[in-house]
Design a protein around this motif. Structure first.
Motif, PDB file in Angstrom:
ATOM      1  N   CYS A 161       0.852  -1.200   0.000  1.00  0.00           N
ATOM      2  CA  CYS A 161       0.000   0.000   0.000  1.00  0.00           C
ATOM      3  C   CYS A 161       0.881   1.241   0.000  1.00  0.00           C
ATOM      4  O   CYS A 161       1.704   1.412   0.901  1.00  0.00           O
ATOM      5  N   TYR A 162       0.698   2.102  -0.974  1.00  0.00           N
ATOM      6  CA  TYR A 162       1.463   3.350  -1.023  1.00  0.00           C
ATOM      7  C   TYR A 162       1.085   4.240   0.151  1.00  0.00           C
ATOM      8  O   TYR A 162      -0.076   4.642   0.278  1.00  0.00           O
ATOM      9  N   GLY A 163       2.039   4.532   1.019  1.00  0.00           N
ATOM     10  CA  GLY A 163       1.793   5.518   2.074  1.00  0.00           C
ATOM     11  C   GLY A 163       1.080   4.991   3.299  1.00  0.00           C
ATOM     12  O   GLY A 163       1.097   5.647   4.324  1.00  0.00           O
ATOM     13  N   PHE A 164       0.429   3.820   3.244  1.00  0.00           N
ATOM     14  CA  PHE A 164      -0.228   3.372   4.465  1.00  0.00           C
ATOM     15  C   PHE A 164       0.014   1.911   4.829  1.00  0.00           C
ATOM     16  O   PHE A 164      -0.589   1.395   5.759  1.00  0.00           O
ATOM     17  N   GLY A 165       0.934   1.257   4.137  1.00  0.00           N
ATOM     18  CA  GLY A 165       1.271  -0.116   4.512  1.00  0.00           C
ATOM     19  C   GLY A 165       2.339  -0.144   5.594  1.00  0.00           C
ATOM     20  O   GLY A 165       2.883   0.894   5.970  1.00  0.00           O
ATOM     21  N   VAL A 166       2.633  -1.335   6.119  1.00  0.00           N
ATOM     22  CA  VAL A 166       3.748  -1.475   7.064  1.00  0.00           C
ATOM     23  C   VAL A 166       5.044  -1.179   6.313  1.00  0.00           C
ATOM     24  O   VAL A 166       5.062  -1.164   5.081  1.00  0.00           O
ATOM     25  N   GLU A 167       6.099  -0.964   7.068  1.00  0.00           N
ATOM     26  CA  GLU A 167       7.371  -0.575   6.453  1.00  0.00           C
ATOM     27  C   GLU A 167       7.856  -1.634   5.450  1.00  0.00           C
ATOM     28  O   GLU A 167       8.155  -1.333   4.303  1.00  0.00           O
ATOM     29  N   ASP A 168       7.942  -2.859   5.898  1.00  0.00           N
ATOM     30  CA  ASP A 168       8.283  -3.947   4.973  1.00  0.00           C
ATOM     31  C   ASP A 168       7.746  -5.264   5.522  1.00  0.00           C
ATOM     32  O   ASP A 168       7.213  -5.316   6.633  1.00  0.00           O
ATOM     33  N   ALA A 169       7.907  -6.313   4.726  1.00  0.00           N
ATOM     34  CA  ALA A 169       7.304  -7.603   5.097  1.00  0.00           C
ATOM     35  C   ALA A 169       7.765  -8.074   6.476  1.00  0.00           C
ATOM     36  O   ALA A 169       7.001  -8.678   7.230  1.00  0.00           O
ATOM     37  N   ALA A 170       9.022  -7.776   6.811  1.00  0.00           N
ATOM     38  CA  ALA A 170       9.564  -8.253   8.090  1.00  0.00           C
ATOM     39  C   ALA A 170       8.867  -7.615   9.285  1.00  0.00           C
ATOM     40  O   ALA A 170       8.955  -8.139  10.406  1.00  0.00           O
ATOM     41  N   SER A 171       8.165  -6.502   9.076  1.00  0.00           N
ATOM     42  CA  SER A 171       7.430  -5.873  10.189  1.00  0.00           C
ATOM     43  C   SER A 171       6.468  -6.871  10.828  1.00  0.00           C
ATOM     44  O   SER A 171       6.176  -6.789  12.017  1.00  0.00           O
ATOM     45  N   PHE A 172       5.964  -7.819  10.037  1.00  0.00           N
ATOM     46  CA  PHE A 172       4.987  -8.777  10.581  1.00  0.00           C
ATOM     47  C   PHE A 172       5.618  -9.734  11.592  1.00  0.00           C
ATOM     48  O   PHE A 172       4.940 -10.232  12.482  1.00  0.00           O
ATOM     49  N   LEU A 173       6.932  -9.948  11.459  1.00  0.00           N
ATOM     50  CA  LEU A 173       7.608 -10.801  12.448  1.00  0.00           C
ATOM     51  C   LEU A 173       7.722 -10.043  13.773  1.00  0.00           C
ATOM     52  O   LEU A 173       7.580 -10.615  14.857  1.00  0.00           O
ATOM     53  N   GLU A 174       7.961  -8.744  13.648  1.00  0.00           N
ATOM     54  CA  GLU A 174       8.013  -7.876  14.830  1.00  0.00           C
ATOM     55  C   GLU A 174       6.627  -7.824  15.509  1.00  0.00           C
ATOM     56  O   GLU A 174       6.506  -7.935  16.719  1.00  0.00           O
ATOM     57  N   ILE A 175       5.586  -7.633  14.672  1.00  0.00           N
ATOM     58  CA  ILE A 175       4.209  -7.597  15.191  1.00  0.00           C
ATOM     59  C   ILE A 175       3.904  -8.915  15.911  1.00  0.00           C
ATOM     60  O   ILE A 175       3.352  -8.934  17.002  1.00  0.00           O
ATOM     61  N   LYS A 176       4.316 -10.012  15.309  1.00  0.00           N
ATOM     62  CA  LYS A 176       4.035 -11.329  15.904  1.00  0.00           C
ATOM     63  C   LYS A 176       4.692 -11.474  17.281  1.00  0.00           C
ATOM     64  O   LYS A 176       4.070 -11.977  18.215  1.00  0.00           O
ATOM     65  N   ARG A 177       5.926 -11.006  17.387  1.00  0.00           N
ATOM     66  CA  ARG A 177       6.609 -11.081  18.694  1.00  0.00           C
ATOM     67  C   ARG A 177       5.833 -10.299  19.747  1.00  0.00           C
ATOM     68  O   ARG A 177       5.639 -10.726  20.870  1.00  0.00           O
ATOM     69  N   GLU A 178       5.380  -9.092  19.339  1.00  0.00           N
ATOM     70  CA  GLU A 178       4.642  -8.248  20.279  1.00  0.00           C
ATOM     71  C   GLU A 178       3.290  -8.876  20.638  1.00  0.00           C
ATOM     72  O   GLU A 178       2.879  -8.887  21.796  1.00  0.00           O
ATOM     73  N   VAL A 179       2.611  -9.401  19.623  1.00  0.00           N
ATOM     74  CA  VAL A 179       1.303 -10.047  19.857  1.00  0.00           C
ATOM     75  C   VAL A 179       1.466 -11.228  20.814  1.00  0.00           C
ATOM     76  O   VAL A 179       0.690 -11.393  21.761  1.00  0.00           O
ATOM     77  N   ASP A 180       2.491 -12.042  20.595  1.00  0.00           N
ATOM     78  CA  ASP A 180       2.694 -13.219  21.451  1.00  0.00           C
ATOM     79  C   ASP A 180       2.941 -12.804  22.902  1.00  0.00           C
ATOM     80  O   ASP A 180       2.463 -13.443  23.842  1.00  0.00           O
ATOM     81  N   LYS A 181       3.671 -11.713  23.067  1.00  0.00           N
ATOM     82  CA  LYS A 181       3.946 -11.215  24.421  1.00  0.00           C
ATOM     83  C   LYS A 181       2.632 -10.819  25.115  1.00  0.00           C
ATOM     84  O   LYS A 181       2.352 -11.250  26.231  1.00  0.00           O
TER      85      LYS A 181
END
Ligand SMILES: [Zn+2]
Ligand SMILES: [Zn+2]
Length: 243
Positions: A44-64
Motif C-alpha cells: 500500500c502506497y503511504g499506508f502499509g507497514v514498512e516492509d514484510a519483516a514488520s509482521f515478524l516484529e508484530i508477531k513477537r509483540e502479539v505473542d507477548k
C-alpha cells in the motif's frame, strides 16, 4: 447476535492511530474473546507497514501480550494486497505461514508486481472504470485477480469486497465457499452492502463482521455491519464471529 471476535484492526505499524496493546485492551472491555492485529501489507502506497519483516516484529509483540492478557486470544494477522492479475500477494509465503489469520483486500494505490499489473489493476480501476469504459472487462479482471489469490494461498477473509473496486460478487462468493474463505461485511466502508450480501449468501459462503478499526476506540464496533447482516436475513450460523 453479538460479536465475539474482531479480525480486522489496524495499529501504528501501518496507518492506525493506536498500539497493539491499546487495541487489545479495548477488545477486552468490549467483551471479545479474540482480536486480530491485521495491519496493511507493505504494497500500500503511504499506508502499509514498512516492509514484510514488520509482521515478524508484530508477531513477537502479539505473542507477548497474548501471554499477558489470558482473558483474550490475540492473533497476528495481515490485510494483504493483491499485487498482480495472477493473484500474487505482497508478503512472501514464509511470512504468511507465521500468521494466524490472513485477510486480503483490493486496495489502491498499491505497488504492483509489474507494469502490466499496474495497468491491469491501477490504471484500469482509477481511470478507465471511472470514465465508465470497459466496466465489464475490468470487473472480470478484478474478480479473477482475487480468485487467483484464493487458489494461490490459504486466505481466511476477503475484506470489503466491492469497495471502490468493481467485482463480480456472485463469482467471488462461489469460489470463496470452495476454499473456505469468508467474505467481510466491513463496518467502516459499507461493503459488502445489503444488496451484495444477499447475492453472496445464495452461494453458501460464510461472512465475518469487521470493524476495520484505525483507532483503538473503534475495535469491536460493528453496529452498521451487524445491521446489514440482519437486514440481509443472515443468521448466526452464516457469520463466523458472532454468538
Ligand atoms: Zn482495507
Ligand atoms: Zn483495513
Amino acid at each position: 447476535m453479538r460479536l465475539n471476535a474482531d479480525y480486522h484492526t489496524h495499529t501504528i505499524y501501518s496507518h492506525g492511530k493506536g498500539s497493539i496493546r491499546e487495541n487489545i485492551e479495548v477488545a477486552i472491555t468490549k467483551g471479545l474473546e479474540r482480536v486480530a492485529i491485521s495491519d496493511h501489507g507493505p504494497a500500500c502506497y503511504g499506508f502499509g507497514v514498512e516492509d514484510a519483516a514488520s509482521f515478524l516484529e508484530i508477531k513477537r509483540e502479539v505473542d507477548k501480550y497474548d501471554r499477558l492478557y489470558p482473558e483474550i486470544k490475540v492473533l497476528t494477522g495481515v490485510e494483504a494486497n493483491v499485487i498482480s492479475l495472477d493473484g500474487r500477494l505482497d508478503l512472501p509465503r514464509f511470512i504468511l505461514e507465521e500468521l494466524d489469520v490472513v485477510l486480503v483486500g483490493l486496495h489502491l494505490p498499491i505497488k504492483p508486481a509489474s507494469w502490466q499489473d499496474g495497468v491491469g489493476i491501477i490504471f484500469n480501476n482509477v481511470i478507465i472504470d471511472k470514465l465508465g469504459l470497459k466496466s465489464t472487462e475490468i470487473r472480470e479482471k478484478n474478480t479473477d485477480a482475487l480468485i487467483n489469490a484464493l487458489h494461490n494461498y490459504k486466505i481466511d477473509i476477503i475484506t470489503h469486497p466491492g469497495y471502490r473496486i468493481n467485482i463480480d460478487t456472485r463469482r467471488l462468493a462461489r469460489e470463496a465457499a470452495k476454499t473456505d474463505t469468508v467474505l467481510e461485511i466491513n463496518a467502516s466502508h459499507g461493503y459488502l452492502s445489503e444488496e451484495f450480501v444477499k447475492v453472496a449468501a445464495t452461494e453458501n459462503v460464510k461472512f465475518s463482521l469487521g470493524s476495520d478499526a484505525h483507532k483503538p476506540v473503534d475495535v469491536g464496533e460493528v453496529d452498521s455491519a451487524l445491521q446489514v447482516a440482519k437486514n440481509s436475513g443472515l443468521i448466526i450460523e452464516d457469520i463466523v464471529n458472532v454468538v
